[in-house]
Write a protein that holds these residues in place. Structure first.
Motif, PDB file in Angstrom:
ATOM      1  N   HIS A   1      -2.164   5.324   5.127  1.00  0.00           N
ATOM      2  CA  HIS A   1      -2.127   6.404   6.466  1.00  0.00           C
ATOM      3  C   HIS A   1      -3.768   7.188   6.117  1.00  0.00           C
ATOM      4  N   LEU A   2      -4.160   7.008   4.866  1.00  0.00           N
ATOM      5  CA  LEU A   2      -5.832   7.071   4.520  1.00  0.00           C
ATOM      6  C   LEU A   2      -6.804   5.996   5.620  1.00  0.00           C
TER       7      LEU A   2
ATOM      8  N   ARG B   1     -10.148  -2.820  10.676  1.00  0.00           N
ATOM      9  CA  ARG B   1      -9.179  -2.609   9.266  1.00  0.00           C
ATOM     10  C   ARG B   1      -9.652  -2.566   7.333  1.00  0.00           C
TER      11      ARG B   1
ATOM     12  N   LEU C   1       0.702  -0.951   0.124  1.00  0.00           N
ATOM     13  CA  LEU C   1      -0.185  -0.361  -0.163  1.00  0.00           C
ATOM     14  C   LEU C   1       0.827   1.399  -0.450  1.00  0.00           C
ATOM     15  N   PRO C   2       0.697   2.429  -0.951  1.00  0.00           N
ATOM     16  CA  PRO C   2       1.109   3.204  -0.877  1.00  0.00           C
ATOM     17  C   PRO C   2       0.929   4.214   0.905  1.00  0.00           C
ATOM     18  N   LYS C   3       1.901   5.144   1.001  1.00  0.00           N
ATOM     19  CA  LYS C   3       2.236   5.630   2.592  1.00  0.00           C
ATOM     20  C   LYS C   3       0.832   6.310   2.744  1.00  0.00           C
ATOM     21  N   SER C   4       0.616   7.091   1.546  1.00  0.00           N
ATOM     22  CA  SER C   4      -0.601   7.751   1.862  1.00  0.00           C
ATOM     23  C   SER C   4      -1.597   7.473   2.089  1.00  0.00           C
ATOM     24  N   LEU C   5      -1.797   5.882   1.309  1.00  0.00           N
ATOM     25  CA  LEU C   5      -3.160   5.245   1.225  1.00  0.00           C
ATOM     26  C   LEU C   5      -3.097   4.501   2.575  1.00  0.00           C
TER      27      LEU C   5
ATOM     28  N   ARG D   1      -6.176   5.679   9.626  1.00  0.00           N
ATOM     29  CA  ARG D   1      -6.974   7.577   9.875  1.00  0.00           C
ATOM     30  C   ARG D   1      -8.403   6.673   9.835  1.00  0.00           C
ATOM     31  N   LEU D   2      -8.731   6.039   8.681  1.00  0.00           N
ATOM     32  CA  LEU D   2     -10.514   5.704   9.039  1.00  0.00           C
ATOM     33  C   LEU D   2     -10.447   4.711   9.658  1.00  0.00           C
TER      34      LEU D   2
ATOM     35  N   GLU E   1      -9.929  -0.439   4.930  1.00  0.00           N
ATOM     36  CA  GLU E   1      -9.116  -0.866   4.026  1.00  0.00           C
ATOM     37  C   GLU E   1     -10.027  -0.511   2.331  1.00  0.00           C
TER      38      GLU E   1
ATOM     39  N   THR F   1      -9.829   4.648  13.111  1.00  0.00           N
ATOM     40  CA  THR F   1      -9.867   5.472  14.663  1.00  0.00           C
ATOM     41  C   THR F   1     -11.747   5.510  14.791  1.00  0.00           C
TER      42      THR F   1
END
Lengths: 197, 197
Positions: free
Chosen positions: A11-12, A24, A5-9, A15-16, A28, A18
């Motif tokens: 990270h998203l 998980r 998974l790309p880093k920003s994905l 975050r989601l 995703e 939470t």
């Protein structure tokens, strides 16, 4: 093997995760949807979160989330300020309001007493309620959820209000024990309000 | 009775309802959480959506969502460019990648042929795959999901690749029919790769 998974994905996804009830797998699925959906659709969600956070504050009188202060209900002269219905959350407020059966005002505790979750009476908006009760309030209706923690919370509220001498009532036993206020039908809520004791 | 939800909160509920698998009730629960949670927590979700949208683009070679172009896998000289594994979605790619059993590269179709959902072969990244197949690819492994639509999609891919003369294989029947690739264990995926035919 590289992290797929790309880093920003990633990270998203993190975050989601939470969000309440979002694990998980769900995070995703949502994240992949958000990077694949039309740009405007995805960004409108980000904007809506930001906008809601900018505009919404708890009403200084009743603690309901609102864009004005006092909130529209507290500012409505047609709503009897002497009658205050106490709910745990703004979602419960909406359920009662949608029933159309309450013409007074509200007070949102912002939670419920729950030793398991580490929430005590001090974490709720009780002081604000007691202060209101001394200012021309005739009756406080306790509309906490009809379960163990809701009943416990109601006892705490009753105890806090005792020194004010204000009349305290409870929703009638029309609300089924063990249920969740948010999911009751309008009729059940309306009946419980009619027969409050 | 006034609308009990402030406008920006109602808007947030409506926006969240556009997410897959998120109904009105869930959207209300998430929205109330987002306006009650600590400011930084809520805004970090908005920021993460925006950041992912800004940084992530489909890799111009394999179509996987990535922050660089070509993506890290397509840019990795250790991954055999002559072996291309075709998946429906990036989530399937992640499942295969997590199994650690594939050392070649990938191609993400971006969906599956589904007449019910109005998705035809033209909606998938087939042309890009055919173009790749003519450029030094030795074998294309079809790893569509082992169900009706996945098998149908595989047939379309096979047909499109036929003129190129490239060798086309399928995952071995280690993948249980009717299952979903994303949820299989690493062992099952690894075995299916070993026995590809």
């Amino acid at each position: 093997m590289a992290d797929a998974l790309p880093k920003s994905l990633e990270h998203l996804v993190e975050r989601l995760s939470t969000l309440p009830g979002v694990g998980r797998r769900t995070a995703e699925r949502l994240a992949h949807h958000l990077v694949r959906a039309p740009q405007a659709e995805a960004l409108s969600i980000a904007d809506a979160i930001r906008e809601a956070r900018e505009k919404i504050r708890p009403c200084s009188v009743c603690r309901a989330p609102a864009e004005s202060d006092p909130c529209p209900i507290c500012a409505d002269p047609a709503r009897d300020p002497a009658l205050v219905l106490v709910v745990e959350t703004a979602r419960d407020l909406k359920a009662v309001e949608d029933s159309g059966a309450w013409k007074g005002r509200y007070h949102v505790l912002g939670g419920r007493v729950s030793p398991i979750e580490g929430v005590g009476p001090d974490d709720l908006a009780l002081d604000a309620l007691v202060a209101r009760a001394t200012e021309g309030v005739r009756e406080v209706v306790l509309a906490t959820n009809p379960d163990l923690e809701g009943d416990g919370t109601a006892l705490h509220v009753e105890k806090a209000l005792a020194p004010t001498g204000v009349k305290v009532s409870r929703l009638a036993r029309g609300v089924p024990a063990g249920g969740s206020l948010e999911y009751l039908s309008k009729t059940v809520l309306a009946e419980a309000l009619d027969h409050r004791r």
